[in-house]
Write an enzyme that holds these catalytic residues in place. Structure first.
Site, PDB file in Angstrom:
ATOM      1  N   ASP A  80       0.843  -1.195   0.000  1.00  0.00           N
ATOM      2  CA  ASP A  80       0.000   0.000   0.000  1.00  0.00           C
ATOM      3  C   ASP A  80       0.883   1.252   0.000  1.00  0.00           C
ATOM      4  O   ASP A  80       1.694   1.447   0.894  1.00  0.00           O
ATOM      5  CB  ASP A  80      -0.877  -0.006   1.254  1.00  0.00           C
ATOM      6  CG  ASP A  80      -1.834   1.173   1.290  1.00  0.00           C
ATOM      7  OD1 ASP A  80      -2.995   1.014   0.873  1.00  0.00           O
ATOM      8  OD2 ASP A  80      -1.414   2.270   1.725  1.00  0.00           O
TER       9      ASP A  80
ATOM     10  N   TYR B 118       2.916  10.009  -0.333  1.00  0.00           N
ATOM     11  CA  TYR B 118       3.999   9.478   0.502  1.00  0.00           C
ATOM     12  C   TYR B 118       5.370   9.823  -0.103  1.00  0.00           C
ATOM     13  O   TYR B 118       6.392   9.692   0.572  1.00  0.00           O
ATOM     14  CB  TYR B 118       3.914   7.952   0.679  1.00  0.00           C
ATOM     15  CG  TYR B 118       2.648   7.431   1.323  1.00  0.00           C
ATOM     16  CD1 TYR B 118       1.724   8.283   1.936  1.00  0.00           C
ATOM     17  CD2 TYR B 118       2.369   6.071   1.337  1.00  0.00           C
ATOM     18  CE1 TYR B 118       0.569   7.791   2.513  1.00  0.00           C
ATOM     19  CE2 TYR B 118       1.212   5.567   1.925  1.00  0.00           C
ATOM     20  CZ  TYR B 118       0.315   6.437   2.499  1.00  0.00           C
ATOM     21  OH  TYR B 118      -0.831   5.932   3.074  1.00  0.00           O
TER      22      TYR B 118
ATOM     23  N   LYS C 222      -2.964   6.020  -4.172  1.00  0.00           N
ATOM     24  CA  LYS C 222      -4.067   6.956  -3.873  1.00  0.00           C
ATOM     25  C   LYS C 222      -3.839   8.286  -4.565  1.00  0.00           C
ATOM     26  O   LYS C 222      -2.686   8.729  -4.680  1.00  0.00           O
ATOM     27  CB  LYS C 222      -4.156   7.187  -2.348  1.00  0.00           C
ATOM     28  CG  LYS C 222      -4.072   5.902  -1.548  1.00  0.00           C
ATOM     29  CD  LYS C 222      -4.148   6.106  -0.061  1.00  0.00           C
ATOM     30  CE  LYS C 222      -3.814   4.816   0.672  1.00  0.00           C
ATOM     31  NZ  LYS C 222      -2.387   4.562   0.882  1.00  0.00           N
TER      32      LYS C 222
ATOM     33  N   HIS D  68      -7.623   9.718  -1.728  1.00  0.00           N
ATOM     34  CA  HIS D  68      -6.900   9.706  -0.448  1.00  0.00           C
ATOM     35  C   HIS D  68      -7.715  10.329   0.702  1.00  0.00           C
ATOM     36  O   HIS D  68      -7.776   9.784   1.794  1.00  0.00           O
ATOM     37  CB  HIS D  68      -5.557  10.429  -0.610  1.00  0.00           C
ATOM     38  CG  HIS D  68      -4.511   9.962   0.347  1.00  0.00           C
ATOM     39  ND1 HIS D  68      -3.189   9.878   0.014  1.00  0.00           N
ATOM     40  CD2 HIS D  68      -4.591   9.544   1.631  1.00  0.00           C
ATOM     41  CE1 HIS D  68      -2.499   9.429   1.054  1.00  0.00           C
ATOM     42  NE2 HIS D  68      -3.335   9.223   2.049  1.00  0.00           N
TER      43      HIS D  68
END
Ligand code: A2P
Length: 302
Positions: A68, A73, A98, A131
């Site tokens: 994931d 990120y 996401k 997200h």
């Protein structure tokens, strides 16, 4: 006595259901019949570069098949490297990403998806999520924005570029607008750990066959020192982290455990040789909130 016996049968039946997950390759089935490996390896806060690529490769070598990540990120390129270096073929892995908050809306989401695929080095995703819902405190037309993002997700899904689509951090009032569209979200990834169960959202998702995933199943490490959890962990001869991950599974909530430490990556996968008894599940459920991330989807300013 009959009532007691019935309760006993029901409890045994539930334990059997809860025991169906036996390994990292066992799956939950999404509404569209796509199989999703029952524990995901999370990469939130994993620094880009070698840390991300090595830890993803380690996780896959240890048997994780579900990774994931997210554009936000900032580590998709390294996560992609870790996937390739693992030597496990792309088709054997389940990869989630996401679309970030700055990329909401139809056109931008289509572009964000291409960028994510490029960074990860893949031409499809197994799961793509919105997200965060457009925040009520930031946008008057938040529902419209979510629908417009969702239209891009549905299109990519219909084109076969994504095997399943869903959302993250959506509460029932955010989900409701999407329930009127052609394709209902298949997943909602939310913060879920002892002390922060979001019961209403989980109930709504279960009623609508939306698979719930847990981000921060260890409360980002905060739950590890909780005395009740430590007591239960001692009883089973497991660690608090393993108790939390197992507790998610027994709630049919898919845990996304994050660690960059090889021994912990392994530890977090060893949750299939024990089962929490109903009374211990109940005791964990009763733990009061002692600290969550504090990120409420209607109040975020990012
Ligand atoms: P690290 O990545 O340095 O190993 P959550 O998934 O709830 O957000 O928690 C992630 C945090 O918990 C990270 O700081 C991670 O540290 C730590 N962590 C993950 N697994 C374990 C474990 N088995 N024991 C102790 N800490 C853990």
């Amino acid at each position: 006595t009959i009532l007691k016996e019935r309760k006993y049968v029901i409890i045994n039946f539930l334990i059997i259901i809860q025991d169906t997950m036996k390994s990292l390759t066992d799956t939950f089935q999404l509404r569209n019949k796509v199989e999703i490996p029952c524990i995901g390896y999370g990469t939130w806060k994993t620094p880009d570069g070698e840390t991300a690529s090595v830890s993803v490769k380690t996780a896959i070598e240890l048997g994780y098949r579900h990774i994931d990540t997210a554009a936000a990120y900032g580590n998709e390129t390294s996560v992609g490297e870790g996937i390739r270096e693992s030597g496990i073929s792309r088709e054997q892995l389940f990869v989630t990403s996401k679309v970030w908050n700055t990329e909401r809306g139809y056109e931008k989401t289509l572009h964000a998806f291409e960028k994510t695929c490029q960074d990860l080095g893949t031409d499809y995703l197994d799961l793509y999520l919105i997200h965060w819902p457009a925040s009520v405190n930031q946008f008057e037309n938040w529902e419209e924005i979510n629908i417009s993002t969702w239209k891009a997700m549905m299109e990519l899904y219909k084109e076969g570029r994504i095997r399943a689509i869903g959302v993250s951090n959506f509460m029932p009032h955010h989900l409701k607008a999407l329930m009127e569209t052609e394709i209902i979200p298949m997943v909602d990834q939310i913060e879920f750990h002892p002390g922060w169960m979001q019961n209403e959202t989980v109930k709504y998702c279960k009623e609508n066959m939306i698979q719930v995933e847990a981000w921060s199943p260890l409360g980002n490490g905060r739950v590890l020192n909780h005395p009740n959890l430590q007591q239960i962990a001692q009883k089973y001869g497991e660690t608090v982290a393993q108790i939390c991950i197992r507790w998610c599974l027994q709630h049919q909530v898919l845990p996304l455990s994050k660690s960059v430490t090889p021994s912990r990556i392994k530890e977090n996968s060893e949750v299939f040789d024990f089962s929490l008894l109903p009374e211990d599940m109940e005791q964990i459920d009763k733990i009061e909130n002692f600290g969550n991330s504090g990120s409420h989807p209607d109040k975020i300013n990012f």
